[in-house]
Design a protein around this motif. Structure first.
Motif, short mmCIF file in Angstrom:
data_model
loop_
_atom_site.label_atom_id
_atom_site.label_comp_id
_atom_site.label_asym_id
_atom_site.label_seq_id
_atom_site.Cartn_x
_atom_site.Cartn_y
_atom_site.Cartn_z
N SER A 1 -10.09 -0.49 -3.34
CA SER A 1 -8.91 -0.55 -4.20
C SER A 1 -7.63 -0.56 -3.38
O SER A 1 -6.65 -1.23 -3.75
N ASP A 2 -7.61 0.16 -2.24
CA ASP A 2 -6.44 0.12 -1.35
C ASP A 2 -6.23 -1.28 -0.79
O ASP A 2 -5.10 -1.81 -0.80
N VAL A 3 -7.30 -1.88 -0.29
CA VAL A 3 -7.22 -3.23 0.25
C VAL A 3 -6.81 -4.22 -0.85
O VAL A 3 -6.01 -5.13 -0.63
N GLY A 4 -7.35 -4.01 -2.05
CA GLY A 4 -7.01 -4.88 -3.16
C GLY A 4 -5.53 -4.81 -3.52
O GLY A 4 -4.90 -5.83 -3.84
N ALA A 5 -4.96 -3.60 -3.48
CA ALA A 5 -3.53 -3.43 -3.78
C ALA A 5 -2.67 -4.16 -2.77
O ALA A 5 -1.71 -4.87 -3.12
N SER B 1 1.86 -4.40 -7.96
CA SER B 1 1.27 -4.09 -6.66
C SER B 1 2.23 -3.31 -5.77
O SER B 1 1.80 -2.48 -4.97
N GLN B 2 3.56 -3.54 -5.92
CA GLN B 2 4.53 -2.76 -5.16
C GLN B 2 4.44 -1.28 -5.53
O GLN B 2 4.37 -0.41 -4.66
N TYR B 3 4.41 -0.99 -6.83
CA TYR B 3 4.31 0.38 -7.28
C TYR B 3 2.96 0.98 -6.87
O TYR B 3 2.87 2.17 -6.52
N LEU B 4 1.90 0.17 -6.94
CA LEU B 4 0.57 0.63 -6.52
C LEU B 4 0.56 1.03 -5.05
O LEU B 4 0.09 2.11 -4.69
N CYS B 5 1.09 0.17 -4.20
CA CYS B 5 1.06 0.40 -2.75
C CYS B 5 1.88 1.62 -2.36
O CYS B 5 1.42 2.46 -1.57
N ILE B 6 3.09 1.72 -2.91
CA ILE B 6 3.95 2.85 -2.55
C ILE B 6 3.36 4.15 -3.09
O ILE B 6 3.41 5.21 -2.44
#
Length: 336
Positions: free
Chosen positions: A12-16, A238-243
Motif C-alpha cells: 500500500s505504501d508503494v501504491g500510494a 495520493s498527496q494526502y496519503l503519502c504525507i
C-alpha cells in the motif's frame, strides 16, 4: 527485536507513491498540452486548480453519500485556516514560478526547519547529506536563471512558507483528529474549490492579462480540462496519503522523482532539449533519493535501539515483584 512492516502495508505504501508520481506526471503532461501556446492556450492556472478541487469535492460528496467513507468531525476553523494556507500556497507558487525558478528547491530545507520548530523533529547526519544531494541534483537539471528581483523573492518566500506549512498540517491534522487522508481531503476540497473559483479569474488576469470569459473553449480543450481534473483527484488523494503515511520531508525528497520523469517524458514526447547537464543532475537527484531512503531506515533502526523497549521495562518490573515476594516470604518465616 525490530518490527517489520507487513507485506500488505509495504504494497500500500508503494501504491500510494506510484499513484502520486503517475498522476502528478500525467497532470503535468496534460496541462502542458492544455496551457502551452502550441496546444490550447488555456492560461488560467489558478482557475483550473479551482476546477480540480471542484471535481475532487464532488467525488468526496458522492463517496460520503454512498457510505464508502465515514465523516469525522474536524472544527470548521481548522478547515478554513488550512484552506487559506493551501490556497495561498497555490497562488504564491503560480506567482513565484513566473518570476524565478528556485522556489521549489527551497521547499525541502524549509520543511525540515519548520518540522524542527513545530514538532521538535531531529534529523541524522545521513538524512541531511541526502537532502543536500537531492537539492543540488534538482538544481543542476532544472535551474536556468538565478536572477531574483524583490517581487520574485517575496513571492518565493510566501510560496515556500505556505506550502511547507500546508504539507506539515496535512499529517498533523490526520493524526490530531484521527481522520483518513480522503476524509480530510473531502472536507477541505469544497472550501478550496469555492474560494479558487471566486478569486481565480482575478488572479489569472493579474498574472496573464487575459480574461477567462474571453477564452474560446474548443472540444479538445474541454477534453483536456476533464482529463486534468480527473488526474487531479488521484494526485490530491495520493498527496494526502503519502504525507499521512510518511512525512512532509519524505514527500518533498522522493517527490522530486516527478521532476526527473517530467524532464524525461518531455524529451521523449515533446522534443524538449535534454542536455548532459540535465542528465547529470537527474542522476545525482536519484542517487540522493536512494541515499535518503537508506538514511531514513538507518535512523529508524537507531531510534528503535535507543528508546527503551517494553520488554526491558516489563523485565525490570518482574524483578521488582520477585524481590518483593522473596522479602514477604522471609518476613512470614521470621514471624512464624
Amino acid at each position: 527485536m525490530e518490527e517489520k512492516k507487513p507485506s500488505s502495508v509495504i504494497v500500500s505504501d508503494v501504491g500510494a507513491w506510484a499513484m502520486n508520481i503517475i498522476s502528478s506526471v500525467g497532470i503535468i503532461m496534460a496541462n502542458k498540452q492544455l496551457m502551452s501556446p502550441s496546444g490550447f492556450s488555456f492560461a488560467f492556472a489558478t482557475t483550473l486548480t479551482g476546477f480540480h478541487f471542484s471535481v475532487t469535492a464532488l467525488v468526496g460528496l458522492v463517496s460520503n453519500a454512498a457510505g464508502y467513507s465515514a465523516s469525522k468531525h474536524v472544527p470548521m476553523w481548522e478547515l478554513l485556516w488550512f484552506s487559506i494556507v493551501a490556497n495561498t500556497s497555490i497562488t504564491g507558487m503560480n506567482f513565484s514560478l513566473m518570476l524565478n525558478s528556485i522556489s521549489k528547491l527551497s521547499m525541502i530545507p524549509v520543511v525540515c526547519v519548520m518540522e524542527w520548530i513545530l514538532h521538535g523533529k531531529q534529523y541524522s547526519k545521513e538524512v541531511k547529506i541526502a537532502v543536500i544531494v537531492v537539492v543540488v541534483g534538482v538544481a543542476i537539471c532544472t535551474v536556468t536563471d538565478l536572477n531574483v528581483n524583490g517581487k520574485g523573492f517575496l513571492c518565493a518566500c510566501v510560496a515556500i512558507l505556505s506550502t511547507s506549512f500546508q504539507q506539515i498540517s496535512i499529517g498533523s491534522l490526520q493524526k490530531k483528529y484521527s481522520v483518513s487522508s480522503f476524509e480530510l481531503l473531502s472536507k477541505t476540497a469544497p472550501i478550496q474549490a469555492i474560494s479558487l473559483l471566486v478569486l481565480g479569474p482575478a488572479i489569472d488576469y493579474y498574472l496573464t492579462g487575459k480574461l477567462i470569459s474571453n477564452y474560446k473553449l474548443s472540444s479538445g480543450a474541454f477534453v483536456f480540462i476533464l482529463l486534468s481534473c480527473s488526474l487531479a483527484v488521484f494526485c490530491n488523494v495520493s498527496q494526502y496519503l503519502c504525507i499521512g503515511r510518511f512525512s512532509a520531508v519524505s514527500f518533498q525528497v522522493l517527490g522530486h522523482m516527478k521532476t526527473v520523469c517530467v524532464l524525461t517524458l518531455g524529451w521523449l514526447l515533446f522534443d524538449s532539449e535534454l542536455t548532459l547537464k540535465n542528465i547529470l543532475g537527474m542522476v545525482l537527484a536519484v542517487v540522493g533519493m536512494v541515499v535518503y531512503s537508506w538514511a531514513v531506515e538507518v535512523e529508524k533502526k537507531a531510534n528503535s535501539k535507543i528508546v527503551p523497549g517494553k520488554d526491558n521495562l516489563s523485565e525490570a518490573w518482574q524483578l521488582l515483584k520477585e524481590e518483593s515476594t522473596v522479602k514477604d516470604v522471609e518476613l512470614g518465616k521470621s514471624v512464624g
